[in-house]
Design a protein around this motif. Structure first.
Motif, PDB file in Angstrom:
ATOM      1  N   THR A 659       0.857  -1.208  -0.190  1.00  0.00           N
ATOM      2  CA  THR A 659       0.528   0.067   0.100  1.00  0.00           C
ATOM      3  C   THR A 659       0.849   1.054   0.433  1.00  0.00           C
ATOM      4  OG1 THR A 659       0.095  -0.153   2.360  1.00  0.00           O
ATOM      5  CG2 THR A 659      -2.108  -1.105   1.165  1.00  0.00           C
ATOM      6  N   ARG A 660       0.334   2.261  -0.822  1.00  0.00           N
ATOM      7  CA  ARG A 660       1.372   3.475  -0.321  1.00  0.00           C
ATOM      8  C   ARG A 660       1.201   4.175   1.358  1.00  0.00           C
ATOM      9  NH1 ARG A 660      -1.061   9.347  -1.741  1.00  0.00           N
ATOM     10  NH2 ARG A 660       0.694  10.815  -1.576  1.00  0.00           N
ATOM     11  N   ARG A 661       0.628   3.529   2.238  1.00  0.00           N
ATOM     12  CA  ARG A 661       1.083   3.772   3.529  1.00  0.00           C
ATOM     13  C   ARG A 661       2.057   2.827   3.827  1.00  0.00           C
ATOM     14  NH1 ARG A 661      -0.828   5.280   8.517  1.00  0.00           N
ATOM     15  NH2 ARG A 661      -0.189   4.003  10.372  1.00  0.00           N
ATOM     16  N   GLY A 662       2.030   1.761   3.231  1.00  0.00           N
ATOM     17  CA  GLY A 662       3.325   0.425   3.597  1.00  0.00           C
ATOM     18  C   GLY A 662       4.885   1.224   3.130  1.00  0.00           C
ATOM     19  N   ARG A 663       4.390   1.988   1.761  1.00  0.00           N
ATOM     20  CA  ARG A 663       5.658   2.142   1.351  1.00  0.00           C
ATOM     21  C   ARG A 663       6.231   3.795   2.195  1.00  0.00           C
ATOM     22  NH1 ARG A 663       2.993   1.432  -3.100  1.00  0.00           N
ATOM     23  NH2 ARG A 663       1.955   3.365  -3.488  1.00  0.00           N
ATOM     24  N   ILE A 664       5.469   4.912   3.020  1.00  0.00           N
ATOM     25  CA  ILE A 664       5.833   5.623   3.555  1.00  0.00           C
ATOM     26  C   ILE A 664       6.614   4.504   5.315  1.00  0.00           C
ATOM     27  CG2 ILE A 664       4.556   7.292   5.353  1.00  0.00           C
ATOM     28  CD1 ILE A 664       2.581   8.295   2.184  1.00  0.00           C
ATOM     29  N   GLU A 665       5.901   4.321   6.094  1.00  0.00           N
ATOM     30  CA  GLU A 665       6.264   3.345   6.894  1.00  0.00           C
ATOM     31  C   GLU A 665       7.791   2.890   6.920  1.00  0.00           C
ATOM     32  OE1 GLU A 665       1.841   2.124   8.783  1.00  0.00           O
ATOM     33  OE2 GLU A 665       3.545   0.380   8.095  1.00  0.00           O
ATOM     34  N   MET A 666       7.982   2.040   5.255  1.00  0.00           N
ATOM     35  CA  MET A 666       8.786   1.063   5.026  1.00  0.00           C
ATOM     36  C   MET A 666      10.410   2.231   5.143  1.00  0.00           C
ATOM     37  SD  MET A 666       8.395  -2.073   2.882  1.00  0.00           S
ATOM     38  CE  MET A 666       9.780  -2.133   2.042  1.00  0.00           C
ATOM     39  N   ALA A 667       9.853   3.541   4.548  1.00  0.00           N
ATOM     40  CA  ALA A 667      10.807   4.523   4.206  1.00  0.00           C
ATOM     41  C   ALA A 667      11.447   5.047   4.966  1.00  0.00           C
ATOM     42  CB  ALA A 667      10.452   5.175   2.950  1.00  0.00           C
ATOM     43  N   LEU A 668      10.393   4.972   6.281  1.00  0.00           N
ATOM     44  CA  LEU A 668      10.175   5.561   7.792  1.00  0.00           C
ATOM     45  C   LEU A 668      11.862   5.061   8.286  1.00  0.00           C
ATOM     46  CD1 LEU A 668      10.229   8.613   9.486  1.00  0.00           C
ATOM     47  CD2 LEU A 668       7.800   7.088  10.417  1.00  0.00           C
ATOM     48  N   ALA A 669      11.089   3.508   8.501  1.00  0.00           N
ATOM     49  CA  ALA A 669      11.731   3.474   9.305  1.00  0.00           C
ATOM     50  C   ALA A 669      13.525   3.030   8.397  1.00  0.00           C
ATOM     51  CB  ALA A 669      11.073   1.301   8.629  1.00  0.00           C
ATOM     52  N   ARG A 670      13.411   2.466   7.333  1.00  0.00           N
ATOM     53  CA  ARG A 670      14.814   1.953   7.459  1.00  0.00           C
ATOM     54  C   ARG A 670      15.648   3.734   7.185  1.00  0.00           C
ATOM     55  NH1 ARG A 670      13.129  -1.114   1.338  1.00  0.00           N
ATOM     56  NH2 ARG A 670      13.633  -2.904   2.836  1.00  0.00           N
ATOM     57  N   HIS A 671      15.319   4.928   6.880  1.00  0.00           N
ATOM     58  CA  HIS A 671      15.999   5.980   6.868  1.00  0.00           C
ATOM     59  C   HIS A 671      16.193   6.593   7.347  1.00  0.00           C
ATOM     60  CE1 HIS A 671      16.153   4.849   2.639  1.00  0.00           C
ATOM     61  NE2 HIS A 671      15.256   5.174   2.348  1.00  0.00           N
ATOM     62  N   ALA A 672      14.803   6.300   8.935  1.00  0.00           N
ATOM     63  CA  ALA A 672      14.988   7.168   9.926  1.00  0.00           C
ATOM     64  C   ALA A 672      14.216   6.446  11.345  1.00  0.00           C
ATOM     65  CB  ALA A 672      13.788   8.304   9.781  1.00  0.00           C
ATOM     66  N   PRO A 673      14.961   5.411  11.161  1.00  0.00           N
ATOM     67  CA  PRO A 673      15.202   4.533  12.662  1.00  0.00           C
ATOM     68  C   PRO A 673      14.439   4.844  13.837  1.00  0.00           C
ATOM     69  CG  PRO A 673      16.770   3.965  12.265  1.00  0.00           C
ATOM     70  CD  PRO A 673      16.585   5.435  11.130  1.00  0.00           C
ATOM     71  N   ALA A 674      15.359   5.798  14.702  1.00  0.00           N
ATOM     72  CA  ALA A 674      14.551   6.263  15.737  1.00  0.00           C
ATOM     73  C   ALA A 674      13.338   7.169  15.894  1.00  0.00           C
ATOM     74  CB  ALA A 674      15.745   7.260  16.255  1.00  0.00           C
ATOM     75  N   LEU A 675      13.383   7.750  14.651  1.00  0.00           N
ATOM     76  CA  LEU A 675      12.237   7.761  14.311  1.00  0.00           C
ATOM     77  C   LEU A 675      10.709   7.342  14.273  1.00  0.00           C
ATOM     78  CD1 LEU A 675       9.514  10.969  14.311  1.00  0.00           C
ATOM     79  CD2 LEU A 675      10.451  10.749  11.841  1.00  0.00           C
ATOM     80  N   ALA A 676      11.297   6.132  13.424  1.00  0.00           N
ATOM     81  CA  ALA A 676      10.251   5.069  13.460  1.00  0.00           C
ATOM     82  C   ALA A 676       9.947   5.094  15.190  1.00  0.00           C
ATOM     83  CB  ALA A 676      10.104   4.500  12.497  1.00  0.00           C
ATOM     84  N   ASP A 677      10.600   4.703  15.563  1.00  0.00           N
ATOM     85  CA  ASP A 677      10.482   3.934  17.040  1.00  0.00           C
ATOM     86  C   ASP A 677       9.917   5.058  17.988  1.00  0.00           C
ATOM     87  OD1 ASP A 677      12.442   1.529  16.385  1.00  0.00           O
ATOM     88  OD2 ASP A 677      13.971   2.408  17.618  1.00  0.00           O
ATOM     89  N   ARG A 678      10.120   5.973  17.801  1.00  0.00           N
ATOM     90  CA  ARG A 678       9.209   6.708  18.478  1.00  0.00           C
ATOM     91  C   ARG A 678       7.844   7.087  17.903  1.00  0.00           C
ATOM     92  NH1 ARG A 678      13.973  10.392  18.077  1.00  0.00           N
ATOM     93  NH2 ARG A 678      12.780  11.980  16.392  1.00  0.00           N
ATOM     94  N   VAL A 679       7.483   6.559  16.713  1.00  0.00           N
ATOM     95  CA  VAL A 679       5.856   6.491  16.635  1.00  0.00           C
ATOM     96  C   VAL A 679       5.909   5.493  17.356  1.00  0.00           C
ATOM     97  CG1 VAL A 679       5.153   6.156  14.451  1.00  0.00           C
ATOM     98  CG2 VAL A 679       6.372   8.121  14.661  1.00  0.00           C
ATOM     99  N   VAL A 680       5.940   4.642  16.929  1.00  0.00           N
ATOM    100  CA  VAL A 680       5.630   3.145  17.445  1.00  0.00           C
ATOM    101  C   VAL A 680       5.444   2.935  19.236  1.00  0.00           C
ATOM    102  CG1 VAL A 680       5.830   0.696  18.045  1.00  0.00           C
ATOM    103  CG2 VAL A 680       6.409   1.669  15.652  1.00  0.00           C
ATOM    104  N   ARG A 681       6.423   3.816  20.281  1.00  0.00           N
ATOM    105  CA  ARG A 681       6.202   3.969  21.238  1.00  0.00           C
ATOM    106  C   ARG A 681       4.964   4.433  21.442  1.00  0.00           C
ATOM    107  NH1 ARG A 681      11.768   5.402  21.334  1.00  0.00           N
ATOM    108  NH2 ARG A 681      13.263   2.886  21.945  1.00  0.00           N
ATOM    109  N   ARG A 682       5.048   6.296  20.930  1.00  0.00           N
ATOM    110  CA  ARG A 682       3.601   6.493  21.192  1.00  0.00           C
ATOM    111  C   ARG A 682       2.539   5.663  21.002  1.00  0.00           C
ATOM    112  NH1 ARG A 682       4.037  12.455  18.338  1.00  0.00           N
ATOM    113  NH2 ARG A 682       5.535  11.950  19.440  1.00  0.00           N
ATOM    114  N   THR A 683       2.404   5.515  19.878  1.00  0.00           N
ATOM    115  CA  THR A 683       1.371   4.197  19.548  1.00  0.00           C
ATOM    116  C   THR A 683       0.969   3.723  20.820  1.00  0.00           C
ATOM    117  OG1 THR A 683       1.403   4.838  17.329  1.00  0.00           O
ATOM    118  CG2 THR A 683      -0.533   2.804  17.703  1.00  0.00           C
ATOM    119  N   VAL A 684       1.700   2.740  20.887  1.00  0.00           N
ATOM    120  CA  VAL A 684       1.692   2.171  22.559  1.00  0.00           C
ATOM    121  C   VAL A 684       1.379   2.575  23.736  1.00  0.00           C
ATOM    122  CG1 VAL A 684       3.063  -0.516  23.138  1.00  0.00           C
ATOM    123  CG2 VAL A 684       2.687   0.029  21.025  1.00  0.00           C
ATOM    124  N   ALA A 685       1.945   3.041  23.908  1.00  0.00           N
ATOM    125  CA  ALA A 685       1.452   3.938  24.923  1.00  0.00           C
ATOM    126  C   ALA A 685       0.269   4.091  24.834  1.00  0.00           C
ATOM    127  CB  ALA A 685       2.641   4.920  25.246  1.00  0.00           C
TER     128      ALA A 685
END
Length: 710
Positions: A659-685
């Motif tokens: 999906t388009r959202r998937g492409r954005i998520e993959m790009a974020l995880a690969r090129h900005a992993p620290a930011l991706a971690d913060r997004v996941v932590r915030r969602t889980v919190a």
């Protein structure tokens, strides 16, 4: 091949003959991903250009077509070769072609096809090879054995009895053996002219019997090889007008002069089978080759000709051509190959498991023709082109036969090909998008986890697109459109048996492997690995590795594709599902390593879907760890479409998000992993704060660290 019988998608294909026709056919089939092998009774490839007892070649043999009109399109002849290469040069060219494209590795040499018997599945071949006789089955048989190996003598024989010696051009090798003898060469083809020229320096007398008139063309006309003029004219003029222009050019360029000459042909130059020779007309004019009419009668050592003339002769050398034969086929199936109606001179009208390459008589070189026939054959047998209907085939054959008779009369009209017109027709066939088969037609596909939600959907879609699909799963199922072979993917021996059975059901090969089988479930990373962790690692990673390794030899032969269905959790991990995320990340790493090892022979793609509603999430929900609010669901159809796109792409893509959202998520995880971690932590919190995991024992550590205990 007939559309009424479905698009062709055979298993193994056998090609009989190791000459130019067989080599071209095997090359084209290999490049199309068809599992094929060749059969050649000699110890080397090269066909009639080999200097051996079973060929018609002789040392002085040269081509009668020039280099540009002879060479294969992707294998040019050396620039320093003469316009008309020698036998030895062409043999080295053909063998070099086979070696360059790996064709030689797919031939069984010193192996003869004794008989081919039709079976419901294809053909049962009886072979005689270095280890004795054997039998094996193939789905499709390609006959490319040539038609210059069974000498044709005059039928009926000429009246009377000849007391001298006779031989056929098939056994001629060099002229020294005819020294001091009076030799009568019968025939006016290229072999007859070449042999008569060689004999002049050795025989005491050379006679040439011409039953009918003949066009003898110079090898060069107005400064360039003669056949190149015809090729240039063929692009713009119909054959009748081209014939008038050609004959006018010959008259203008002709040497003229007095002295004896060969009788002229009563037909036009493009309605006959002209002979190329720069030497014979001069030798005839000088009286060194004496032209005689057709034979009327043989009396002892004397030969009487139809014009009343008689001559003493020691040896008659018959240059009277060859009969087309296929001794390994039932005569009831192919009574006379020279009169067999073939669509595009390749496909029989009523026998879908049989094809011919090289069964034709061309106005030019055979090499471009068999190359085109091989490409056409490969397009149909690989399923990449849809075969025409039986009615269309019959109409095309009938129209071509009428045109051949109008031009050449009854001189083997079924075999006749105007090389330039034929090549244009085949090019149109291959370019005609209306004849395209469904995008996966003919592909042989194995899907693991075929009984699950993803597996069933993939099997149904691939089947609808023309593929032949076999599934692997724990429980066998033969009731659906996709047969499922019982296979424990975590057991190496079971995998070996399962892949072998799938290959058998698919007809002997695999073009695509979809590693879809997977297992999900809760597995917090902070806890010691449980049996669930080991089960997920075993199925999601090691099973895919095991199946891929078992199928890889077939995929490499077919130049096929492997698709791994991973997960967005491979690049964007989520808590409480460590085993799943780790196994899918490891699976992606395995795919990357495999790509480095087997590419470009096998295309490797990893597909990264997000969450799809399926039973794989049931155990997670049962443990109170549902991530429904963390990962957004996507439709199953989109994931299946992504897999189809990965398989049908011209070049296998490396990674595919669904999906388009998937492409954005993959790009974020690969090129900005620290930011991706913060997004996941915030969602889980946020999910923790909402109490989503309050009743999940496995989330106790997560709740404690978030201050939600008590």
């Amino acid at each position: 091949m007939d559309a009424g019988r479905g698009t062709a998608a055979p298993g193994r294909v056998a090609v009989v003959g190791g000459g130019i026709a067989g080599i071209a056919a095997v090359k084209a089939l290999l490049e199309a991903g068809v599992e094929v092998y060749g059969i050649e009774r000699a110890g080397e490839l090269g066909g009639l250009w080999r200097l051996a007892e079973d060929t018609a070649a002789y040392e002085g043999l040269r081509l009668n077509t020039s280099k540009p009109r002879t060479e294969f399109r992707d294998h040019p002849m050396p620039a320093d070769w003469p316009d008309y290469p020698s036998r030895a040069q062409l043999l080295s060219y053909v063998q070099g072609y086979a070696e360059r494209f790996g064709v030689d590795r797919h031939y069984r040499l010193n192996t003869e096809l004794l008989a081919a018997r039709r079976t419901p599945e294809g053909w049962l071949l009886e072979l005689a090879g270095p280890d004795g006789t054997s039998e094996e089955s193939v789905a499709h048989l390609v006959v490319a054995n040539g038609h210059n190996h069974t000498p044709r003598l005059p039928e009926p024989p000429y009246p009377g009895r000849f007391e001298g010696t006779t031989s056929h051009a098939h056994t001629y090798r060099e002229p020294a053996g005819f020294a001091g003898r009076r030799v009568l060469v019968v025939g006016t083809g290229n072999s007859a002219m070449d042999i008569a020229t060689e004999l002049v320096e050795h025989a005491s007398e050379v006679l040439l019997s011409a039953r009918r008139g003949v066009w003898v063309l110079p090898k060069r006309l107005l400064g360039r090889p003669t056949d190149q003029w015809n090729g240039a004219l063929a692009a713009v003029l119909p054959w009748r007008l081209r014939q008038r222009v050609s004959q006018a050019m010959l008259r203008l360029a002709g040497p003229g002069g007095n002295g004896p000459a060969l009788p002229p042909s009563p037909q036009g130059v493009l309605q006959d089978h002209p002979t190329l020779s720069d030497t014979v007309p001069a030798l005839v004019a000088a009286g060194r080759i004496k032209v005689r009419a057709g034979i009327e009668r043989l009396e002892g050592h004397r030969v009487r000709f139809t014009d009343g003339r008689e001559d003493e002769v020691d040896h008659i050398l018959w240059c009277t051509g060859y009969r087309a034969t296929v001794p390994f086929l039932d005569p009831a199936l192919v009574p006379d190959p020279a009169r067999l109606p073939l669509y595009r001179h390749v496909f029989p009208l009523d026998e879908p498991a049989l094809s011919f390459v090289g069964l034709m008589q061309s106005t030019g070189s055979a090499l471009p023709v068999v190359e085109a026939q091989g490409r056409l054959l490969a397009a149909y047998l690989s399923g990449r082109r849809r075969g025409p209907s039986r009615e269309r085939m019959r109409a095309a054959v009938a129209a071509e036969l009428r045109a051949a008779r109008a031009r050449w009369g009854e001189k083997r009209p079924h075999l006749r090909i105007d090389v330039d017109r034929y090549l244009r027709e085949v090019a149109r066939d291959l370019a005609d998008r209306r004849n395209d088969a469904p995008p996966l037609a003919g592909r042989r596909v194995v899907v693991t986890g075929a009984a699950g939600t993803f597996g069933r959907a993939i099997g149904e879609r691939f089947t609808a697109l023309g593929a032949r699909v076999v599934g692997l799963d724990l429980v066998a199922d033969g009731t659906g459109r996709t047969p499922v072979v019982a296979c424990d993917l975590t057991d190496p021996e079971s995998v070996a048996r399962g892949v072998e059975e799938a290959v058998r059901l698919l007809g002997g090969g695999v073009d695509v492997l979809v590693n879809n089988a997977g297992r999900g479930g809760p597995a917090p990373a902070e806890l010691r690995p449980s049996e669930e962790v080991r089960a997920q690692l075993g199925l999601n990673l090691l099973a895919a590795w095991e199946v891929t390794a078992a199928a890889l030899p077939h995929l490499e032969r077919a130049r096929g594709r492997v698709v791994f269905i991973a997960s967005r959790m491979a690049v964007l991990p989520l808590p409480l599902a460590a085993a799943y995320g780790v196994s899918k990340r490891a699976l992606a790493a395995y795919a990357d390593t495999l790509r480095l090892e087997v590419g470009p022979h096998v295309g490797v793609t990893t597909v990264y879907p997000s969450m799809v509603r399926s039973p794989i999430h049931d155990s997670t929900r049962a443990a109170g760890l549902s991530l429904d609010g963390v990962s957004r669901p996507e439709p199953l159809e989109g994931v299946v479409s992504a897999v189809v796109c990965a398989v049908t792409a011209g070049r296998a893509p490396r990674d595919v998000a669904t999906t388009r959202r998937g492409r954005i998520e993959m790009a974020l995880a690969r090129h900005a992993p620290a930011l991706a971690d913060r997004v996941v932590r915030r969602t889980v919190a946020a999910r923790l704060a909402a109490g989503a995991f309050d009743r999940a024992p496995l989330a106790e550590g997560l709740r404690r660290r978030a201050g939600r205990t008590g």
